[in-house]
Write an enzyme that holds these catalytic residues in place. Structure first.
Site, PDB file in Angstrom:
ATOM      1  N   HIS A  82       0.852  -1.181   0.000  1.00 32.30           N
ATOM      2  CA  HIS A  82       0.000   0.000   0.000  1.00 32.30           C
ATOM      3  C   HIS A  82       0.892   1.237   0.000  1.00 32.30           C
ATOM      4  O   HIS A  82       2.121   1.156   0.129  1.00 32.30           O
ATOM      5  CB  HIS A  82      -0.939   0.005   1.200  1.00 32.30           C
ATOM      6  CG  HIS A  82      -2.067  -0.974   1.092  1.00 32.30           C
ATOM      7  ND1 HIS A  82      -3.075  -0.846   0.160  1.00 32.30           N
ATOM      8  CD2 HIS A  82      -2.341  -2.108   1.784  1.00 32.30           C
ATOM      9  CE1 HIS A  82      -3.933  -1.849   0.287  1.00 32.30           C
ATOM     10  NE2 HIS A  82      -3.514  -2.633   1.267  1.00 32.30           N
ATOM     11  N   ASP A  83       0.242   2.393  -0.114  1.00 33.64           N
ATOM     12  CA  ASP A  83       0.952   3.665  -0.161  1.00 33.64           C
ATOM     13  C   ASP A  83       2.099   3.730   0.844  1.00 33.64           C
ATOM     14  O   ASP A  83       3.230   4.101   0.505  1.00 33.64           O
ATOM     15  CB  ASP A  83      -0.050   4.789   0.105  1.00 33.64           C
ATOM     16  CG  ASP A  83       0.536   6.181   0.067  1.00 33.64           C
ATOM     17  OD1 ASP A  83       1.409   6.480   0.916  1.00 33.64           O
ATOM     18  OD2 ASP A  83       0.132   6.987  -0.784  1.00 33.64           O
TER      19      ASP A  83
ATOM     20  N   TYR B 221       5.125   1.782  -0.289  1.00 33.85           N
ATOM     21  CA  TYR B 221       5.799   2.329  -1.464  1.00 33.85           C
ATOM     22  C   TYR B 221       6.615   3.570  -1.113  1.00 33.85           C
ATOM     23  O   TYR B 221       7.778   3.701  -1.517  1.00 33.85           O
ATOM     24  CB  TYR B 221       4.778   2.673  -2.553  1.00 33.85           C
ATOM     25  CG  TYR B 221       3.816   1.548  -2.865  1.00 33.85           C
ATOM     26  CD1 TYR B 221       4.263   0.229  -2.968  1.00 33.85           C
ATOM     27  CD2 TYR B 221       2.456   1.792  -3.042  1.00 33.85           C
ATOM     28  CE1 TYR B 221       3.382  -0.809  -3.236  1.00 33.85           C
ATOM     29  CE2 TYR B 221       1.569   0.765  -3.320  1.00 33.85           C
ATOM     30  CZ  TYR B 221       2.038  -0.528  -3.404  1.00 33.85           C
ATOM     31  OH  TYR B 221       1.159  -1.548  -3.662  1.00 33.85           O
TER      32      TYR B 221
ATOM     33  N   ASP C 206      -0.239   7.191  -3.485  1.00 31.03           N
ATOM     34  CA  ASP C 206      -1.405   6.940  -4.329  1.00 31.03           C
ATOM     35  C   ASP C 206      -1.683   8.076  -5.309  1.00 31.03           C
ATOM     36  O   ASP C 206      -1.923   7.839  -6.494  1.00 31.03           O
ATOM     37  CB  ASP C 206      -2.653   6.736  -3.462  1.00 31.03           C
ATOM     38  CG  ASP C 206      -2.747   5.326  -2.902  1.00 31.03           C
ATOM     39  OD1 ASP C 206      -1.961   4.464  -3.323  1.00 31.03           O
ATOM     40  OD2 ASP C 206      -3.608   5.086  -2.038  1.00 31.03           O
TER      41      ASP C 206
END
Length: 378
Positions: free
Chosen positions: A130-131, A134, A160
Site C-alpha cells: 500500500h501507499d 511504497y 497513491d
C-alpha cells in the site's frame, strides 16, 4: 463532446482503487470521454464507494472480464480508444487477455497506462503493498514526523495520488504528445515507488548541499524551524507559519506584536527552541480567526489550518471556485485552469454499469441477451 483541452480523447478505464481512478478522473475532468469498465459479475457490486468523487465524469459499463465474451467487448472498446488504463498487479492483464501485446496488435496507436505500486519489474513487482510501503522504500516517508518520534504517514497523498495517479496522467499525456510524431502508442509504466522518489528530488539536492541534516524534524521544512511550523491557537485550532525570508519574518513579528530587538536571530538554529517557545506563547493568546484577520494584508505567511470540510468556505477558495458541488457533495474542482478551453463541471458518478447498453450500441454490439446469458455483461 465534453468541454476542455482533452475534448475528443477516448479513454478506457479498467476499474481499480485510488491512483488509477485519480489519473482517469484528471483526464475526464479536462474533457476526455472515459468509459469505465467495472469489474463486476452480473448483479455484483463493484470496487469503491457509490458516490466516490474519483469516479465522477465518466460512463460505466458492467463487463465480466473473466469470460471470453467480456474480454472481447473490452478489446472492442480499445479498438477505437486513445488510452487504456489498468491497475492490476504485473501479469494479470496478460493472463485475462488484455495485455499490451494483444491490445496493440489491434490498435497500435493506443497508449497503454499501467498503474502499480512497485512497477512492472523488480524483486517486489508482484508483492502486495500500500501507499505507506511504497513511500517507505522511496525515501519519502522517513523524513516526515516530529524529532525523536516515528515517521508519520502523510495520509495516502504522496504514493497513491501525487506519486501515483498524477504521475500516470502526466505520463499518458507525454505519450500522446510523442504519438503526434511517431503515430504509435506505447506502454506507460507508472510506479508509486518511482513517483514518490521523484517527489523527493529537491530533498536530495538539499542534502547534497548540506542544507538538510538528515535527522527527522530538525530541519527547516519538516517542522524543525520555528518559523516554518504549525501552532495551536487559543480556541484549540491551528495556524500555519511559513515566514522564512527576513521580510516575511519581520511582518510576522509585527502581527504578533513582538519586540524585534528582544528576539534571537530567527535563522540561528541554536536559538530555535527558545524562539519556538516565544512564538507558541504569542500565538496561543489569540483565536485562529483573530490571528488570520491580523495577518490579512501582510506578508507574514500566517494562514489558517483548515479541515477539508472548511476549505471550500475560505474566501480565496470561494472566489476562485476551487471547490464545486457535484451530486450534492462538495469536492475539489477540475485543475489546472485553461483560458481558451476551460473544462465543464464534472457529472456525478453514475450507477455502476448504467451505460452498458448505450456504450455497446455505439460499438455496434446488439446481441445483448446472448452476452447476458454468457455472463459477460451485467
Amino acid at each position: 463532446m465534453k468541454a476542455g483541452p482533452l475534448s475528443g480523447l477516448k479513454v478506457v478505464e479498467l476499474a481499480g482503487l485510488a491512483p488509477g481512478p485519480f489519473a482517469t478522473m484528471i483526464l475526464s475532468d479536462l474533457g476526455a470521454d472515459v468509459v469505465r469498465v467495472d469489474r463486476a459479475q452480473p448483479g455484483e457490486d463493484v470496487l469503491g464507494m457509490p458516490t466516490d468523487p474519483l469516479a465522477r465524469g465518466r460512463r460505466s459499463v458492467g463487463i465480466n472480464t473473466k469470460t471470453p465474451e467480456g474480454v472481447e467487448l473490452v478489446l472492442k472498446l480499445c479498438d477505437t480508444a486513445d488510452v487504456l488504463i489498468e491497475g492490476f498487479r504485473p501479469g494479470v492483464a496478460e493472463r485475462i487477455g488484455l495485455g499490451p501485446d494483444v491490445v496493440h496488435a489491434r490498435n497500435p496507436r493506443l497508449v497503454y497506462g499501467r498503474m502499480t505500486g512497485w512497477g512492472q519489474d523488480g524483486p517486489l513487482a508482484t508483492a502486495a503493498g500500500h501507499d505507506i510501503n511504497y513511500i517507505g522504500i522511496a525515501g519519502a516517508l522517513e523524513p516526515i514526523g516530529r524529532a525523536g518520534e516515528r515517521p508519520v504517514p502523510p495520509l495516502n497523498l504522496v504514493g497513491d495520488f501525487g506519486g501515483g495517479g498524477l504521475l500516470l496522467a502526466m505520463g499518458i499525456l507525454a505519450a500522446l504528445f510523442e504519438r503526434t510524431t511517431s503515430g504509435k502508442g506505447q506502454v506507460v509504466d507508472a510506479s508509486m515507488v518511482d513517483g514518490a522518489a521523484l517527489l523527493t528530488t529537491s530533498l536530495h539536492g538539499m542534502a547534497a548541499a548540506g542544507l538538510w541534516g538528515g535527522a527527522r524534524g530538525d530541519n527547516m521544512l519538516d517542522g524543525g524551524a520555528p518559523f516554518y511550523d504549525t501552532y495551536e491557537t487559543a480556541d484549540g485550532k491551528y495556524v500555519a507559519v511559513g515566514a522564512i525570508e527576513m521580510r516575511f519574518w519581520g511582518d510576522l513579528v509585527k502581527v504578533l506584536e513582538l519586540d524585534p530587538d528582544s528576539l534571537p536571530l530567527h535563522v540561528d538554529k541554536t536559538q530555535w527552541p527558545k524562539l519556538r517557545e516565544i512564538l507558541a506563547a504569542a500565538i496561543g493568546k489569540h483565536t485562529r480567526d483573530d490571528l488570520v484577520a491580523r495577518a490579512e494584508g501582510t506578508d507574514a505567511c500566517l494562514t489558517p489550518v483548515l479541515a477539508p470540510g472548511e476549505a471550500a468556505a475560505h474566501p480565496h477558495n470561494a472566489a476562485r471556485g476551487t471547490f464545486v458541488e457535484i451530486g450534492g457533495m462538495v469536492q475539489p474542482a477540475p485543475a489546472p485552469r485553461f483560458d481558451r478551453t476551460p473544462p465543464e463541471t464534472p457529472e456525478a458518478p453514475r450507477a455502476k454499469g448504467s451505460d452498458t447498453e448505450a456504450v455497446l450500441a455505439e460499438l455496434g454490439v446488439t446481441d445483448l441477451d446472448a452476452l447476458r446469458a454468457a455472463g459477460a455483461i451485467a
